[in-house]
Design an enzyme around this catalytic site. Structure first.
Site, PDB file in Angstrom:
ATOM      1  N   LYS A  99      -9.450   3.362 -11.315  1.00 46.89           N
ATOM      2  CA  LYS A  99      -9.973   4.319 -10.150  1.00 46.89           C
ATOM      3  C   LYS A  99     -10.324   5.598 -10.688  1.00 46.89           C
ATOM      4  O   LYS A  99      -9.930   6.312 -11.723  1.00 46.89           O
ATOM      5  CB  LYS A  99      -8.605   4.560  -9.173  1.00 46.89           C
ATOM      6  CG  LYS A  99      -9.116   4.966  -7.969  1.00 46.89           C
ATOM      7  CD  LYS A  99      -8.005   4.845  -6.845  1.00 46.89           C
ATOM      8  CE  LYS A  99      -8.061   5.381  -5.654  1.00 46.89           C
ATOM      9  NZ  LYS A  99      -6.814   5.268  -4.911  1.00 46.89           N
ATOM     10  N   SER A 114      -7.810   3.271  -0.154  1.00 47.33           N
ATOM     11  CA  SER A 114      -8.553   4.140  -0.934  1.00 47.33           C
ATOM     12  C   SER A 114      -9.142   3.557  -2.351  1.00 47.33           C
ATOM     13  O   SER A 114     -10.187   3.941  -2.630  1.00 47.33           O
ATOM     14  CB  SER A 114      -8.160   5.526  -0.941  1.00 47.33           C
ATOM     15  OG  SER A 114      -7.015   5.573  -1.986  1.00 47.33           O
ATOM     16  N   SER A 145      -3.018   2.313  -0.537  1.00 45.31           N
ATOM     17  CA  SER A 145      -4.379   2.151  -0.953  1.00 45.31           C
ATOM     18  C   SER A 145      -4.630   1.067  -2.306  1.00 45.31           C
ATOM     19  O   SER A 145      -5.868   1.058  -2.438  1.00 45.31           O
ATOM     20  CB  SER A 145      -4.717   3.634  -1.536  1.00 45.31           C
ATOM     21  OG  SER A 145      -4.959   4.305  -0.356  1.00 45.31           O
TER      22      SER A 145
END
Length: 431
Positions: free
Chosen positions: A61, A137, A161
């Site tokens: 990420k 997210s 997330s």
């Protein structure tokens, strides 16, 4: 057996073909990935291995530090920050384990929202239907595994997330007990609630990545005998407003579990959820801690450069007095202890990961009230594991056209037990 380099090149070709409209990855490490893949292939030819992820294609990420470049965290505001001096701890550990880091995946700005959209860099389309939201997210992480451009993707999970994009894209997502995996070198949202976890096609791959990131010795995952497992179903608030398709898939999956001889019983936790909601009435712990992290640009009036779905709740939380935050933390500790006692006779809770199927990106953009409602439902079930510092894993459920998932939630620190149970449940659901 196909070489790591061949597998990498196939993925790079797919990504190159869509380079002008790329939204899943924010950055690719083409030459370093090729070098890592070649090294993994050389080790295999020599009969040497660095472990279960040696040669695996892994994405991270865009909030994890990679030495020599700024960590954007999905925001335009961080384009000019000082480059990271070293890799994040989890990135360094993955490299040492032979993982081929293919690139960084897209995310919502500052990891704050669950929809998965980003007004600055674009929104990755859901892997099952590109017109639908990916979940956030860790939006690019979920899509990259589901579409096969990553074997494993590393995300962060503050309220769901990792598990939300895993659920909406039909892959496995694991949130470990907080602080088992070091947060060093990961751009924070909420140091109290943040966890780092993997997304992958299988529980075994998630377990391997988790062990590497936690610095633990990897042991082959042995599924448990489900006839000796005790499962609780937290009927009540966490099952309200569940879409019929998800409810039917969950009931079908639950019937398969009960046929194994697993002990299944309803368990009441709504009272603890109500007390946690009271403790964070003024603002969530994530918003209050996020407001401190982002205090400089909030005070400087730079909120217009940030997604209003991020800046507005952070600005509201910035006005909450410090005693309110401290009381919330103290009450949380009390409620964590109460939840641990409540779950002491169980191996895990089981419930839908999220109660809805992925809505369309267009619908979320067109109707703010619908977006707020969807985000609340996406976060409702997953955030329980963060609020009460539990471990949790999302597993795809069969029988729905769009992906849906069930979630197993384990007690604080019982990560290994939860993964072993999940491996057995996964086998049952995919049979």
């Amino acid at each position: 057996m196909e070489s790591s380099r061949d597998r990498l090149e196939e993925r790079l070709q797919r990504l190159a073909a869509r380079a002008e409209e790329e939204k899943v990855f924010s950055r690719l490490y083409v030459e370093p990935a090729r070098a890592a893949a070649d090294a993994a292939d050389a080790r295999r030819r020599a009969g040497v291995t660095l472990g279960p992820l040696d040669g695996a294609i892994v994405s991270v990420k865009d909030l994890f530090d990679v030495a020599g470049e700024p960590t954007l965290a999905g925001s335009l505001m961080r384009r000019d920050v000082r480059p990271a001096e070293a890799d994040a701890v989890v990135v360094a550990r993955l490299r040492r384990a032979g993982a081929v880091i293919i690139g960084k995946t897209a995310m919502t700005e500052f990891a704050f929202t669950a929809i998965g959209d980003n007004p600055h860099y674009g929104t990755p389309g859901n892997a099952a239907d590109a017109a639908r939201i990916p979940g956030g997210s860790s939006s690019g992480a979920g899509v990259s595994v589901a579409e096969g451009t990553s074997d494993v993707a590393i995300g962060s999970d503050t309220g769901g997330s990792v598990r939300i994009p895993a659920a909406l894209n039909g892959v496995v997502g694991f949130k470990p007990t907080a602080r088992r995996v070091p947060l060093d070198g990961a751009f924070p949202l909420s140091p109290t609630l943040d966890s780092i976890g993997p997304l992958a096609r299988t529980v075994a791959e998630c377990a391997a990545a988790d062990a590497i990131m936690a610095g633990e010795e990897f042991r082959h995952l042995q599924p448990v005998d489900l006839s000796g497992v005790r499962i609780g179903i937290p009927r009540g608030a966490l099952f309200a407003h569940t879409e019929a398709t998800v409810a039917d898939a969950f009931d079908h999956s639950l019937r398969k579990l009960t046929l194994t001889g697993m002990a299944v019983a309803d368990v009441a936790i709504d009272d603890l959820l109500i007390e946690m909601k009271k403790a964070t009435k003024r603002a969530s712990i994530a918003a209050m801690e996020g407001a401190e992290i982002h205090a400089d640009w909030l005070a400087a009036g730079a909120a217009t450069a940030v997604d209003p779905h991020v800046s507005e709740p952070l600005a509201r939380a910035a006005s909450v007095p410090a005693p309110v935050y401290m009381r919330a933390l103290r009450r949380r500790r009390e409620l964590m202890a109460a939840m641990d006692e409540r779950l002491s006779g169980l191996d895990a809770l089981v419930l839908p990961t999220v109660p809805i199927l992925a809505p369309t990106i267009a619908a979320m953009a067109a109707d703010e009230a619908a977006r707020d409602r969807a985000e609340g439902l996406l976060l409702r079930n997953t955030q329980v594991a963060n609020q009460f510092d539990l471990c949790a894993i999302s597993l795809p459920m069969p029988g729905t056209d769009l992906p849906s998932s069930l979630m197993l939630v384990g007690r604080h620190g019982h990560d290994s037990r939860l993964l072993a149970i999940a491996a057995a449940v996964e086998t049952l659901l995919t049979a």
